[in-house]
Design a protein around this motif. Structure first.
Motif, PDB file in Angstrom:
ATOM      1  N   LYS A 185      -2.047   6.150 -12.844  1.00  0.00           N
ATOM      2  CA  LYS A 185      -1.393   6.099 -11.542  1.00  0.00           C
ATOM      3  C   LYS A 185      -2.417   5.752 -10.461  1.00  0.00           C
ATOM      4  O   LYS A 185      -3.419   6.458 -10.315  1.00  0.00           O
ATOM      5  N   PRO A 186      -2.187   4.674  -9.749  1.00  0.00           N
ATOM      6  CA  PRO A 186      -3.136   4.336  -8.687  1.00  0.00           C
ATOM      7  C   PRO A 186      -3.043   5.362  -7.552  1.00  0.00           C
ATOM      8  O   PRO A 186      -1.948   5.745  -7.146  1.00  0.00           O
ATOM      9  N   ARG A 187      -4.195   5.833  -7.087  1.00  0.00           N
ATOM     10  CA  ARG A 187      -4.169   6.869  -6.058  1.00  0.00           C
ATOM     11  C   ARG A 187      -5.069   6.484  -4.893  1.00  0.00           C
ATOM     12  O   ARG A 187      -6.149   5.940  -5.086  1.00  0.00           O
ATOM     13  N   LYS A 188      -4.601   6.789  -3.726  1.00  0.00           N
ATOM     14  CA  LYS A 188      -5.393   6.490  -2.541  1.00  0.00           C
ATOM     15  C   LYS A 188      -6.077   7.776  -2.085  1.00  0.00           C
ATOM     16  O   LYS A 188      -5.410   8.749  -1.754  1.00  0.00           O
ATOM     17  N   ASP A 214       5.955  10.559  -8.506  1.00  0.00           N
ATOM     18  CA  ASP A 214       5.578  10.888  -9.873  1.00  0.00           C
ATOM     19  C   ASP A 214       4.903  12.254  -9.958  1.00  0.00           C
ATOM     20  O   ASP A 214       5.258  13.088 -10.786  1.00  0.00           O
ATOM     21  N   ASP A 215       3.931  12.464  -9.071  1.00  0.00           N
ATOM     22  CA  ASP A 215       3.197  13.735  -9.049  1.00  0.00           C
ATOM     23  C   ASP A 215       4.127  14.897  -8.782  1.00  0.00           C
ATOM     24  O   ASP A 215       4.029  15.951  -9.411  1.00  0.00           O
ATOM     25  N   MET A 216       5.014  14.689  -7.805  1.00  0.00           N
ATOM     26  CA  MET A 216       5.899  15.789  -7.426  1.00  0.00           C
ATOM     27  C   MET A 216       6.855  16.133  -8.566  1.00  0.00           C
ATOM     28  O   MET A 216       7.190  17.301  -8.770  1.00  0.00           O
ATOM     29  N   TYR A 255      -6.425  12.843  -2.618  1.00  0.00           N
ATOM     30  CA  TYR A 255      -5.260  11.990  -2.381  1.00  0.00           C
ATOM     31  C   TYR A 255      -4.169  12.858  -1.789  1.00  0.00           C
ATOM     32  O   TYR A 255      -4.258  14.101  -1.789  1.00  0.00           O
ATOM     33  N   TYR A 258      -1.116  13.981  -2.341  1.00  0.00           N
ATOM     34  CA  TYR A 258      -0.397  15.117  -2.924  1.00  0.00           C
ATOM     35  C   TYR A 258      -1.331  16.258  -3.293  1.00  0.00           C
ATOM     36  O   TYR A 258      -0.970  17.425  -3.187  1.00  0.00           O
ATOM     37  N   ARG A 295      -2.451   8.163   7.084  1.00  0.00           N
ATOM     38  CA  ARG A 295      -2.580   6.755   7.416  1.00  0.00           C
ATOM     39  C   ARG A 295      -2.969   6.572   8.893  1.00  0.00           C
ATOM     40  O   ARG A 295      -3.788   5.739   9.246  1.00  0.00           O
ATOM     41  N   THR A 316       3.312   6.963  -6.668  1.00  0.00           N
ATOM     42  CA  THR A 316       2.467   7.982  -7.289  1.00  0.00           C
ATOM     43  C   THR A 316       2.852   9.372  -6.800  1.00  0.00           C
ATOM     44  O   THR A 316       2.895  10.327  -7.568  1.00  0.00           O
ATOM     45  N   LEU A 317       3.133   9.461  -5.496  1.00  0.00           N
ATOM     46  CA  LEU A 317       3.518  10.760  -4.929  1.00  0.00           C
ATOM     47  C   LEU A 317       4.755  11.318  -5.623  1.00  0.00           C
ATOM     48  O   LEU A 317       4.783  12.479  -6.039  1.00  0.00           O
ATOM     49  N   ASN A 347       2.839   1.776  -3.330  1.00  0.00           N
ATOM     50  CA  ASN A 347       2.051   2.364  -4.411  1.00  0.00           C
ATOM     51  C   ASN A 347       1.835   3.850  -4.192  1.00  0.00           C
ATOM     52  O   ASN A 347       1.957   4.655  -5.111  1.00  0.00           O
ATOM     53  N   GLU A 348       1.526   4.173  -2.936  1.00  0.00           N
ATOM     54  CA  GLU A 348       1.246   5.555  -2.606  1.00  0.00           C
ATOM     55  C   GLU A 348       2.469   6.438  -2.860  1.00  0.00           C
ATOM     56  O   GLU A 348       2.370   7.510  -3.448  1.00  0.00           O
ATOM     57  N   ASP A 385       0.822  -1.199   0.000  1.00  0.00           N
ATOM     58  CA  ASP A 385       0.000   0.000   0.000  1.00  0.00           C
ATOM     59  C   ASP A 385       0.863   1.260   0.000  1.00  0.00           C
ATOM     60  O   ASP A 385       0.675   2.166  -0.820  1.00  0.00           O
ATOM     61  N   ILE A 386       1.828   1.270   0.911  1.00  0.00           N
ATOM     62  CA  ILE A 386       2.689   2.445   1.034  1.00  0.00           C
ATOM     63  C   ILE A 386       3.568   2.603  -0.203  1.00  0.00           C
ATOM     64  O   ILE A 386       3.798   3.711  -0.689  1.00  0.00           O
ATOM     65  N   TRP A 442      -8.895   3.186  -2.966  1.00  0.00           N
ATOM     66  CA  TRP A 442      -7.924   3.269  -4.061  1.00  0.00           C
ATOM     67  C   TRP A 442      -8.646   3.557  -5.362  1.00  0.00           C
ATOM     68  O   TRP A 442      -9.615   2.899  -5.706  1.00  0.00           O
ATOM     69  N   GLU A 483       6.213  15.759 -11.788  1.00  0.00           N
ATOM     70  CA  GLU A 483       5.431  16.458 -12.807  1.00  0.00           C
ATOM     71  C   GLU A 483       5.178  17.910 -12.424  1.00  0.00           C
ATOM     72  O   GLU A 483       5.159  18.811 -13.259  1.00  0.00           O
ATOM     73  N   TYR A 523       1.739  12.153   4.513  1.00  0.00           N
ATOM     74  CA  TYR A 523       1.352  10.793   4.128  1.00  0.00           C
ATOM     75  C   TYR A 523       1.230   9.853   5.330  1.00  0.00           C
ATOM     76  O   TYR A 523       0.208   9.181   5.476  1.00  0.00           O
TER      77      TYR A 523
END
Lengths: 332, 115
Positions: free
Chosen positions: B78-81, A32-34, B35, B37, B60, A29-30, A25-26, A22-23, B72, A36, B56
């Motif tokens: 991009k998978p996002r929570k 990646d976002d940052m 999510y 970010y 949690r 993505t984080l 994946n999170e 879980d962490i 999710w 971008e 983050y």
């Protein structure tokens, strides 16, 4: 990108497995976002590096994620830990010394060097084991303690004000737990355990023959050794039981449930060991017949004795569990 | 020497002051799902800087405490929570806000009374 994988690995490697994916994946993505979000003209690699540096030391991030206790035994029970550790190590030394001394008298072999070297190795191994098992018992006690106080604080959160009535009662005579009782139990258990582990042959029929003594042991020493881990577990549970009592200092329902559960576990382990036919000395009946020139059928008597022994263990434990629960409910 | 120390000290005190408001800031924005970010950016826009490495793990923890719910979103690349307030979280948020207003009023009185 490799550097991202390495960063995520560094954060998640010591986290509990359940949360890890879980962490991961999170975080991916984080990052990646940052990256971008970063609209500079730098190369992708440079951007990634900047982002990772911004996120900071992966160990710190991992620490924020994890809420596990980072110690084995906390300050609240550390004094008891030292006390019990000293007692156990002392008792192991006494147990092994006595066992070796008596054993060497009975066996009559005069090889002093052999006896001393055996004595020293058993002493060393015994002290190490006492240390390890006692520490394990306290680590368990710490975890159980911790979960108790956690529940407590959750309940307390609901605006429950502290009142004078919350002050712990000074234990009455019948609910107070005698510290010396626990200590005596620990000493006795440790001595017994160290003899079983290091000199199982001491438990047996001792037959004096002139200046020498023949011993017919009840148990098969080799098989006893193979059960070492189980004996260790019994020792841990027995110590744990006394540790709970030492910490609680008075009988409560919760304590009695813990103590009864510990007794149940050590009962199960003990019965498992002694129900195993190999644990008993296979030559016991034969040796006894030979030494005493018995005329009746010792074999059936011996097998009855084994059964009776197991029954006595079961009954003793059952009585203890019953008594513990009774005391607990009385002092609810 | 004293002034140098003062700067570090001030920084520390401000940090401590802010730490108490982080949870309230986060809860205030989670009536609709976000999510991690997007929440960082949203708060930044409104002048509240919380680092992702703080936020983050905090999200949690709040979820574990039952204040937030998460799901999710797997449809995009991009998978996002996504996190949002649970009913319990909404209740706690309201209570916290009440506390905040009372506290702010008292602090105002304390500070302005001195002038």
């Amino acid at each position: 990108m490799e550097i991202i994988d390495r960063y995520i690995y560094a954060v998640t490697k010591d986290l509990p497995e359940k949360q890890r994916d879980d962490i991961k994946n999170e975080l991916r993505t984080l990052i990646d976002d940052m990256v971008e979000e970063n609209e500079g003209s730098e190369s992708y690699e440079k951007k990634v590096e900047r982002v990772l540096i911004e996120l900071g030391d992966p160990r710190k991030l991992a620490e924020n994620y994890s809420d596990l206790k980072r110690y084995l035994i906390g300050p609240q029970i550390f004094d008891q830990y030292l006390l019990v550790l000293k007692i156990c190590i002392g008792a192991v030394c006494i147990g092994i010394s006595v066992a070796t001394f008596i054993g060497s008298i009975f066996s009559g072999t005069g090889d002093v060097v052999q006896i001393i070297s055996y004595y020293i190795t058993s002493l060393l191994s015994g002290v190490i084991q006492a240390f390890a098992w006692t520490t394990l018992a306290f680590a368990i006690a710490e975890r159980i303690q911790v979960s108790e106080s956690k529940n407590k604080s959750v309940n307390d959160d609901k605006n429950k004000e502290w009142t004078l009535a919350d002050l712990p009662e000074i234990p009455e005579k019948n609910s107070a737990i005698s510290r010396s009782d626990s200590i005596v139990t620990i000493v006795f258990t440790t001595i017994l355990m160290s003899i079983i582990m290091f000199r199982p042959s001491l438990f047996g029929v001792h037959i004096p023959k002139g200046s020498e003594v023949t011993v017919i042991p009840f148990l098969d020493g080799e098989v006893v050794k193979s059960f070492m881990i189980l004996f260790g577990a019994i020792f841990v549970v027995s110590i744990l039981k006394e540790v709970f009592k030492l910490i609680s200092k008075r009988w409560t329902l919760k304590l009695s449930v813990f103590v009864a559960a510990s007794s149940l576990i050590s009962a199960a382990l003990t019965l498992y060991i002694f129900a195993h036919p190999g644990i008993w000395n296979p030559d016991f009946a034969y040796e006894l017949t030979r030494n005493f020139k018995l005329e009746f059928d010792i074999l059936s008597v011996w097998s009855n004795i084994k059964i009776i022994f197991v029954v006595i263990i079961a009954v003793t434990y059952a009585a203890e569990i019953g008594k513990t629960l009774y005391v607990g409910f009385k002092n609810k | 020497m004293k002034e140098n120390n003062g700067d570090g000290l001030l920084e520390g005190l401000v940090l401590e002051l802010r730490r108490g408001t982080i949870i309230l800031s986060v809860l205030s924005q989670l009536d609709s799902p976000h999510y991690g970010y997007s929440l960082v950016l949203l708060l930044e826009e409104k002048g509240i800087n919380i680092e992702a490495s703080t936020l983050y793990p905090l999200l949690r923890r709040l979820e574990k405490q039952g204040l937030l719910e998460s799901s999710w979103e797997m449809e995009s690349a991009k998978p996002r929570k996504y996190y949002k307030l649970s009913d319990y979280g909404r209740y706690i948020y309201k209570m916290l806000c009440d506390q905040w207003f009372v506290m702010a009023k008292h602090m105002d009185m304390l500070i302005k009374g001195d002038e």
